[in-house]
Design an enzyme around this catalytic site. Structure first.
Site, PDB file in Angstrom:
ATOM      1  N   ASP A  24       0.822  -1.215   0.000  1.00 52.23           N
ATOM      2  CA  ASP A  24       0.000   0.000   0.000  1.00 52.23           C
ATOM      3  C   ASP A  24       0.858   1.268   0.000  1.00 52.23           C
ATOM      4  O   ASP A  24       1.956   1.283   0.551  1.00 52.23           O
ATOM      5  CB  ASP A  24      -0.885  -0.028   1.252  1.00 52.23           C
ATOM      6  CG  ASP A  24      -2.012   0.986   1.165  1.00 52.23           C
ATOM      7  OD1 ASP A  24      -2.279   1.496   0.060  1.00 52.23           O
ATOM      8  OD2 ASP A  24      -2.626   1.271   2.202  1.00 52.23           O
ATOM      9  N   HIS A  41       2.804   2.944  -8.990  1.00 53.01           N
ATOM     10  CA  HIS A  41       2.665   1.494  -9.178  1.00 53.01           C
ATOM     11  C   HIS A  41       3.921   0.908  -9.833  1.00 53.01           C
ATOM     12  O   HIS A  41       4.315  -0.215  -9.520  1.00 53.01           O
ATOM     13  CB  HIS A  41       1.417   1.177  -9.995  1.00 53.01           C
ATOM     14  CG  HIS A  41       0.139   1.538  -9.287  1.00 53.01           C
ATOM     15  ND1 HIS A  41      -0.087   1.214  -7.966  1.00 53.01           N
ATOM     16  CD2 HIS A  41      -0.962   2.216  -9.701  1.00 53.01           C
ATOM     17  CE1 HIS A  41      -1.283   1.664  -7.603  1.00 53.01           C
ATOM     18  NE2 HIS A  41      -1.829   2.279  -8.633  1.00 53.01           N
ATOM     19  N   LEU A 134      12.156 -19.461  -2.571  1.00 54.61           N
ATOM     20  CA  LEU A 134      10.920 -18.810  -2.134  1.00 54.61           C
ATOM     21  C   LEU A 134       9.753 -19.125  -3.083  1.00 54.61           C
ATOM     22  O   LEU A 134       9.944 -19.166  -4.296  1.00 54.61           O
ATOM     23  CB  LEU A 134      11.165 -17.294  -2.132  1.00 54.61           C
ATOM     24  CG  LEU A 134       9.980 -16.386  -1.853  1.00 54.61           C
ATOM     25  CD1 LEU A 134       9.629 -16.415  -0.366  1.00 54.61           C
ATOM     26  CD2 LEU A 134      10.286 -14.951  -2.289  1.00 54.61           C
TER      27      LEU A 134
HETATM   28  C1  FPP Z   1      -2.108   0.073  -3.178  1.00 54.85           C
HETATM   29  O1  FPP Z   1      -1.587   1.382  -3.193  1.00 54.85           O
HETATM   30  C2  FPP Z   1      -1.566  -0.660  -4.292  1.00 54.85           C
HETATM   31  C3  FPP Z   1      -2.298  -1.266  -5.253  1.00 54.85           C
HETATM   32  C4  FPP Z   1      -3.784  -1.262  -5.275  1.00 54.85           C
HETATM   33  C5  FPP Z   1      -1.653  -1.961  -6.382  1.00 54.85           C
HETATM   34  C6  FPP Z   1      -0.372  -2.647  -6.061  1.00 54.85           C
HETATM   35  C7  FPP Z   1       0.266  -3.026  -7.330  1.00 54.85           C
HETATM   36  C8  FPP Z   1       1.587  -3.086  -7.541  1.00 54.85           C
HETATM   37  C9  FPP Z   1       2.596  -2.847  -6.501  1.00 54.85           C
HETATM   38  C10 FPP Z   1       2.077  -3.453  -8.884  1.00 54.85           C
HETATM   39  C11 FPP Z   1       1.739  -4.894  -9.185  1.00 54.85           C
HETATM   40  C12 FPP Z   1       2.609  -5.476 -10.179  1.00 54.85           C
HETATM   41  C13 FPP Z   1       3.585  -6.364  -9.908  1.00 54.85           C
HETATM   42  C14 FPP Z   1       4.393  -6.865 -11.029  1.00 54.85           C
HETATM   43  C15 FPP Z   1       3.881  -6.848  -8.531  1.00 54.85           C
HETATM   44  P1  FPP Z   1      -2.552   2.589  -3.502  1.00 54.85           P
HETATM   45  O2  FPP Z   1      -2.614   2.802  -4.951  1.00 54.85           O
HETATM   46  O3  FPP Z   1      -3.887   2.331  -2.873  1.00 54.85           O
HETATM   47  O4  FPP Z   1      -1.818   3.771  -2.782  1.00 54.85           O
HETATM   48  P2  FPP Z   1      -2.487   4.987  -1.991  1.00 54.85           P
HETATM   49  O5  FPP Z   1      -3.238   4.384  -0.843  1.00 54.85           O
HETATM   50  O6  FPP Z   1      -1.312   5.788  -1.557  1.00 54.85           O
HETATM   51  O7  FPP Z   1      -3.373   5.702  -2.963  1.00 54.85           O
END
Ligand code: FPP
Length: 242
Positions: A24, A41, A134
């Site tokens: 997050d 992201h 892993l």
């Molecule tokens: C939450 O942060 C994150 C997500 C909903 C998406 C997570 C996705 C990735 C890390 C990329 C996935 C791809 C791979 C290859 C692992 P948020 O967007 O809700 O952040 P915020 O709360 O600050 O708005």
């Protein structure tokens, strides 16, 4: 499940067997830098690779990461497309996992994902099936409650066909019908200052230890993980006993 020995020398650190991470804070990370959310992201997916590699190095057996929830479809289309593209990119580059001896598995309701991604997932799971390091479970279109409903339907089907009796249903039956075939997580980490489970590993987290941190996911470093694991080592896990 990692149990701590009472006589464990103070220098001997127990590494959790199974770590779950809610990745997050990508959006806030980007906002702080006046960048579009998609840049957050991208940075988040790069950090996932760093942390997965580090977990592999220190001997974590299973790492489950929340990449996309059943609720994330509500986000703007270009953000959803951006996350799906990151997934495509990651899956196309098998050096991300094969060369690292990392086994890749996906959990969630995958049937609604674009067909090319489903094919890439199948290939990546096959390509990495012999890995002995892993195991990464990537949760995509995943919801903990949805997973329990999915398990219950599978069990009900077996009862309907006479394969099992209602009285034979136990907690183990439910566990065995969840998406992943691995021990429950010992340790769940949520960076970015939120204190919620957000439908992540709902059934499996019954006895998990939690770690929250204000660090945003793209900045969450191996050092932060070490700090979390040190704290995990101080916990007195009683599993309902005394
Ligand atoms: C939450 O942060 C994150 C997500 C909903 C998406 C997570 C996705 C990735 C890390 C990329 C996935 C791809 C791979 C290859 C692992 P948020 O967007 O809700 O952040 P915020 O709360 O600050 O708005």
């Amino acid at each position: 499940m990692a149990l701590f020995k009472k006589d464990k020398p103070s220098t001997e650190r127990v590494v959790p067997t199974h770590i779950g991470i809610i990745m997050d804070g990508n959006g806030r990370w980007a906002k702080k830098r006046m960048l579009p959310r998609s840049a957050g992201h991208v940075a988040g997916s790069e950090n996932f690779k760093t942390i997965a590699r580090y977990c592999n190095k220190i001997g974590v057996k299973y790492l489950t990461v929340y990449a996309f929830s059943t609720e994330n479809w509500k986000r703007p289309k270009d953000e959803v497309d951006g996350i799906m593209n990151l997934l495509r990119k990651y899956l196309k580059d098998s050096t991300n996992f094969k060369a690292e001896n990392i086994k890749l598995r996906f959990i969630g309701e995958l049937s609604v994902l674009p067909e090319d991604i489903r094919e890439l997932i199948k290939q990546a799971e096959l390509d990495s099936s012999e890995a002995t390091g892993l195991t990464v479970y990537m949760a995509v279109n995943y919801g903990g409650r949805d997973e329990i409903v999915h398990a219950l339907k599978r069990i009900a089907e077996r009862v309907k066909t006479g394969e099992m009796n209602v009285d034979d249903i136990t907690e183990d039956t439910v566990s065995a019908n969840l998406y992943a075939d691995c021990p429950d997580p010992d340790f769940i980490i949520r960076p970015s200052g939120e204190y919620r489970l957000s439908n992540f590993l709902t059934w499996q987290s019954a006895y998990a230890e939690f770690w929250y941190s204000d660090v945003l996911w793209p900045d969450f470093s191996p050092k932060d993980l070490d700090k979390a694991i040190d704290d995990f080592n101080k916990r007195n896990r009683r599993f309902g006993g005394v």
